[in-house]
Write an enzyme that holds these catalytic residues in place. Sequence first.
Site, short mmCIF file in Angstrom:
data_model
loop_
_atom_site.label_atom_id
_atom_site.label_comp_id
_atom_site.label_asym_id
_atom_site.label_seq_id
_atom_site.Cartn_x
_atom_site.Cartn_y
_atom_site.Cartn_z
N ASP A 45 20.47 14.92 6.19
CA ASP A 45 20.86 16.09 6.95
C ASP A 45 19.55 16.56 7.55
OD1 ASP A 45 19.64 17.17 4.66
OD2 ASP A 45 21.42 18.47 4.11
N SER A 46 18.53 16.01 7.31
CA SER A 46 17.23 16.36 8.14
C SER A 46 17.54 16.21 9.78
CB SER A 46 15.97 15.55 7.87
OG SER A 46 16.33 14.10 7.62
N LYS A 112 23.78 11.59 -1.81
CA LYS A 112 22.62 12.57 -2.21
C LYS A 112 23.16 13.96 -2.35
CE LYS A 112 18.60 13.17 -0.11
NZ LYS A 112 18.57 14.57 0.13
N GLU A 114 22.12 17.77 -3.37
CA GLU A 114 20.83 18.85 -3.59
C GLU A 114 21.37 19.82 -5.02
OE1 GLU A 114 19.17 20.92 -0.45
OE2 GLU A 114 18.71 19.07 0.85
N GLU A 181 11.37 16.44 -4.31
CA GLU A 181 10.61 17.00 -3.18
C GLU A 181 9.52 18.30 -3.44
OE1 GLU A 181 11.59 18.39 1.44
OE2 GLU A 181 13.04 17.58 0.16
#
Length: 266
Positions: A45-46, A112, A114, A181
């Site tokens: 989603d970057s 993925k 978060e 991260e």
Amino acid sequence: MPEVTLTTLHGLKAKGEKITMLTCYDATFAKAASQAGVEVLLVGDSLGMVLQGHDSTLPVTTAEMAYHTACVKRGNEGALILADLPFMAHATPEQAFANCAMLMQAGAHMIKLEGAAWLAETIRLLAERGVPVCAHMGLTPQTVNVLGGYKVQGRQEAQARQMRADAIALEQAGAAMLLLECVPSELAAEITQAVSIPVIGIGAGNATDGQVLVLHDMLGLSLSGRVPKFVKNFMVGQPDIGSALAAYVKAVKDVSFPASEHGFSA
């Protein structure tokens, strides 16, 4: 390269061979990266920041993620495709399952999410229904407003202890992989040893089972002009993008990247 599967990644961890991952958002770069030997393509989603020009990942929708996942699938030559579930797309386990189905139908092999231990119920439901999950811990960009900015996580002992416990809990819930991260290198090493699943790092030192960078960052492209500490420009000294991608793969495999200057201390 031969098709990369989750079994492949677990085998690499068992052998002590580093796993290579890069973000990827389109067919052309998917072909180039997979041909260079990048084992995992992360449709992150970057893209909200590097492609769409937003100042965070929050505006990205599941439909947009599915579109870019399908693009990556069409250019991919054997890499495993990991797709991000965007902001508020997993508010409930049932919502997460529906959105994961959309991304996997678009071509993702793994999803993925978060979060931390609170994700356990969702991960358990997804794993039981055949959705492999990578849990993203540490600095989680979707919660940047709660974290107070893009800051290193796990420097305080209590926070580090909780992160270790959360990693173990998420593996027990069924997570197939972890991504750490902006975590102190020593803590990332401890978590990597504490779980049996592959652990990928970004700004987490070189003791994790693999590395990931944002594609545009490692090619020296920056919309904001700010370059994170953990980034290395692999275009320097290379004649073309394919050579830069191959240099990244080699550097991760031989553990020359990340170097100590790319990591964080407690």
